[in-house]
Structures are given as C-alpha cells and as structure tokens.
Design a protein around this motif. Structure first.
Motif, short mmCIF file in Angstrom:
data_model
loop_
_atom_site.label_atom_id
_atom_site.label_comp_id
_atom_site.label_asym_id
_atom_site.label_seq_id
_atom_site.Cartn_x
_atom_site.Cartn_y
_atom_site.Cartn_z
N GLY A 51 2.86 60.29 142.85
CA GLY A 51 2.83 58.83 142.63
C GLY A 51 2.25 58.11 143.85
O GLY A 51 1.40 57.22 143.72
N LYS A 52 2.70 58.53 145.05
CA LYS A 52 2.21 57.89 146.28
C LYS A 52 0.70 58.05 146.41
O LYS A 52 0.00 57.13 146.85
N LEU A 53 0.21 59.21 146.01
CA LEU A 53 -1.23 59.47 146.13
C LEU A 53 -2.06 58.54 145.25
O LEU A 53 -3.17 58.15 145.62
N HIS A 54 -1.53 58.17 144.08
CA HIS A 54 -2.24 57.18 143.25
C HIS A 54 -2.41 55.88 144.03
O HIS A 54 -3.48 55.28 144.05
N ASP A 55 -1.31 55.45 144.68
CA ASP A 55 -1.37 54.17 145.40
C ASP A 55 -2.25 54.26 146.63
O ASP A 55 -3.01 53.33 146.93
N LEU A 56 -2.17 55.38 147.35
CA LEU A 56 -3.02 55.54 148.55
C LEU A 56 -4.50 55.55 148.17
O LEU A 56 -5.33 54.94 148.86
N ALA A 57 -4.81 56.24 147.07
CA ALA A 57 -6.22 56.29 146.63
C ALA A 57 -6.65 54.90 146.16
O ALA A 57 -7.79 54.47 146.47
N ALA A 58 -5.78 54.19 145.46
CA ALA A 58 -6.12 52.82 145.02
C ALA A 58 -6.37 51.92 146.22
O ALA A 58 -7.31 51.12 146.22
N ASP A 59 -5.55 52.08 147.26
CA ASP A 59 -5.72 51.25 148.47
C ASP A 59 -7.11 51.46 149.08
O ASP A 59 -7.65 50.56 149.73
N GLN A 60 -7.66 52.66 148.91
CA GLN A 60 -8.95 52.97 149.56
C GLN A 60 -10.16 52.63 148.70
O GLN A 60 -11.29 52.75 149.16
N SER A 61 -9.91 52.27 147.43
CA SER A 61 -11.06 52.02 146.55
C SER A 61 -11.40 50.53 146.52
O SER A 61 -10.52 49.68 146.61
N HIS A 62 -12.69 50.25 146.36
CA HIS A 62 -13.14 48.85 146.23
C HIS A 62 -13.59 48.58 144.80
O HIS A 62 -14.11 47.52 144.51
N ASP A 63 -13.40 49.55 143.93
CA ASP A 63 -13.85 49.41 142.54
C ASP A 63 -12.65 49.01 141.68
O ASP A 63 -11.68 49.78 141.55
N PRO A 64 -12.69 47.81 141.08
CA PRO A 64 -11.52 47.33 140.33
C PRO A 64 -11.09 48.29 139.22
O PRO A 64 -9.89 48.44 138.96
N ARG A 65 -12.05 48.94 138.58
CA ARG A 65 -11.65 49.85 137.50
C ARG A 65 -10.82 51.02 138.05
O ARG A 65 -9.82 51.43 137.46
N VAL A 66 -11.26 51.55 139.19
CA VAL A 66 -10.54 52.67 139.81
C VAL A 66 -9.16 52.21 140.27
O VAL A 66 -8.14 52.88 140.02
N VAL A 67 -9.13 51.05 140.93
CA VAL A 67 -7.86 50.54 141.45
C VAL A 67 -6.88 50.33 140.29
O VAL A 67 -5.73 50.81 140.33
N ASN A 68 -7.33 49.65 139.24
CA ASN A 68 -6.43 49.34 138.12
C ASN A 68 -5.93 50.61 137.44
O ASN A 68 -4.75 50.71 137.09
N GLN A 69 -6.83 51.57 137.26
CA GLN A 69 -6.43 52.79 136.57
C GLN A 69 -5.44 53.61 137.40
O GLN A 69 -4.48 54.16 136.86
N LEU A 70 -5.67 53.65 138.71
CA LEU A 70 -4.74 54.41 139.56
C LEU A 70 -3.37 53.73 139.61
O LEU A 70 -2.33 54.38 139.57
N ARG A 71 -3.37 52.40 139.69
CA ARG A 71 -2.07 51.68 139.69
C ARG A 71 -1.36 51.88 138.35
O ARG A 71 -0.15 52.06 138.29
N ALA A 72 -2.14 51.87 137.27
CA ALA A 72 -1.54 52.08 135.94
C ALA A 72 -0.97 53.50 135.84
O ALA A 72 0.10 53.71 135.25
N GLY A 73 -1.68 54.47 136.42
CA GLY A 73 -1.18 55.86 136.42
C GLY A 73 0.15 55.96 137.16
O GLY A 73 1.08 56.63 136.69
N ALA A 74 0.23 55.28 138.31
CA ALA A 74 1.48 55.32 139.09
C ALA A 74 2.61 54.68 138.30
O ALA A 74 3.75 55.18 138.29
N ALA A 75 2.31 53.57 137.61
CA ALA A 75 3.35 52.87 136.84
C ALA A 75 3.80 53.72 135.66
O ALA A 75 5.00 53.83 135.38
N SER A 76 2.85 54.34 134.97
CA SER A 76 3.26 55.12 133.80
C SER A 76 4.01 56.38 134.23
O SER A 76 4.90 56.86 133.52
N LEU A 77 3.71 56.89 135.41
CA LEU A 77 4.48 58.01 135.95
C LEU A 77 5.94 57.59 136.19
O LEU A 77 6.88 58.28 135.79
N ARG A 78 6.10 56.44 136.85
CA ARG A 78 7.46 55.95 137.15
C ARG A 78 8.24 55.67 135.87
O ARG A 78 9.39 56.08 135.73
N ASP A 79 7.59 54.96 134.92
CA ASP A 79 8.31 54.53 133.71
C ASP A 79 8.44 55.65 132.70
O ASP A 79 9.29 55.59 131.80
#
Ligand SMILES: Cc1ncc(CN)c(N)n1
Length: 228
Positions: A51-79
């Motif tokens: 889960g942390k890796l999704h957020d770390l990778a999102a923090d490093q990306s400047h592409d909104p699609r990548v950021v949104n998808q990684l954040r969504a992956g982290a959220a769906s993992l948690r939920d």
C-alpha cells in the motif's frame, strides 16, 4: 501490449505458483492451520508495504492518470483486501501484539525490497510493473480455485476474496495502467521487474510452508552450504 508480453514470459513461474503445495493444500483443505497463520502475518507486512508503495510512486509521478490510479489502488487495497484480512485475524485470534512481534521473513523482505528498488531505478512505471503480479496472479488463482472451492471455511473466504468483482476490477485497472506507463524505451526494464516479482510470488508460498525465519540452524546451514 506490455501485459501480453509479461504474461507470456512468466507462464512457467505462474503455473508453478498455481501448482504449489500451499495452493493445492489450501484447496484440498489440508493446509496446516499454522502455515496459514504464518502466511497471514507475513502477508500483513507485505500488504502494508504494498500500500505504501502505491502512495510513494504516486508522490513521484506528475501524470494525473498515474497518480489517480495509484491512489485508487491504495484505497481499494485498504477497503478491500486489508479489511477482509482483518476479519481473518479476528476469526483466528491473531492479535496486533502477535503481528508486531514478527518481522518480515527473508523472502517477504526481499520481495518488498525488490519493489522499492524498482521504484528507485525505474520510477513510478517500475513500481507499477513490480506491483502488478500481486494483483494479477491472485486473481488468476482465485478464478482457478473458485470452481471446486475449499472445504475449510476460512480457506474458502480467502479464495472468495480474489474471485470477487471488486478485486478483479482493481486488477483490470492496474493492467490498463501498466500498458499506459510502458514505452518502447522502458519495456525491457519493466519486464525484468515483473518477472522478478513473479519469482518472489512463487517463493512466498514456499516461505510459508517452510515457516522461514532469519535463524541459522545446523540443518539449514548444512543445506545452504552443501554444494560448496
Ligand atoms: C505476496 C502477495 N502477493 C499478492 C497478494 C494479493 N494482493 C497478496 N496478498 N500477497
């Protein structure tokens, strides 16, 4: 497509995971409870870093699609998966103290470290490739086991987690993301990362069967050094 190449190049590793005794015993209901308990605790450590890796990778990306998808992956993992695992911990009386007392075993540690390295060396695209077998292999295993199921209720619940629409939906989103971030320039590096994650997925089952830890005993030292 990147995912077609990745799947074709890891077929042998994935088949070995699907045939691994951990999986066949889980399906038959003969997997020892202690092995499953060990696996759940190690996997708790793994999923936390995953889960942390999704957020770390999102923090490093400047592409909104990548950021949104990684954040969504982290959220769906948690939920999703992590919430289901908490119900397993409750059913098996696995306490936070028990989890905290166990550190990540060598294979779990190496697998997590590999994905951190993928992020470091190949950026967010590298992390996406490193995370993908986790989503995809378990979805395939869930589908393969769903037909016959397992006679042990908690093993059946484990199968159900990975044969569920929310899980396969998240998996398909990650497949699309991997194809989006793969370019002719990074494909070889991403394939190498994907293959190593697939290799660690296979080792993860064996780690649980062996209840691997960091100790050196006369027996494991002898087998580790027997060819020298
Ligand atoms: C090691 C491992 N790989 C994959 C999954 C499925 N998300 C998991 N829970 N643990």
């Amino acid at each position: 497509m990147f995912t077609d190449q990745a799947h074709a190049q890891t077929q042998a590793l994935w088949d070995a995971s699907k045939r691994h005794p951990f999986i066949t015993q889980l399906q038959a209901g003969t997997l020892p409870a202690a092995t499953f308990r060990y696996y759940l605790i190690q996997d708790h450590h793994y999923l936390h870093e995953f889960g942390k890796l999704h957020d770390l990778a999102a923090d490093q990306s400047h592409d909104p699609r990548v950021v949104n998808q990684l954040r969504a992956g982290a959220a769906s993992l948690r939920d999703g998966e992590i919430a289901v695992r908490q119900t397993f911990f409750d059913r098996l009386n696995i306490t936070p103290a028990e989890v905290a007392a166990v550190t990540a075993a060598p294979t779990c540690y190496a697998y997590i470290s590999h994905i951190y390295r993928a992020l470091l060396t190949a950026g967010p695209a590298g992390a996406v490739a490193g995370l993908l077998p986790c989503y995809w292999l378990y979805a395939e295993i869930g589908q393969a086991l769903a037909g016959t199921g397992s006679p042990v209720p908690i093993y059946q619940s484990w199968i159900d987690t990975y044969n569920a629409d929310d899980y396969t939906g998240a998996m398909h989103d990650q497949l699309a993301l991997a194809n989006y971030v793969a370019t002719p320039a990074n494909t070889d590096a991403l394939l190498a990362i994907f293959k190593k994650s697939s290799w660690y997925e296979l080792q993860f089952w064996q780690m649980a069967l062996d209840q691997e830890d960091w100790s050196i005993t006369d027996a494991n030292a002898a087998s580790a050094f027997s060819r020298h």
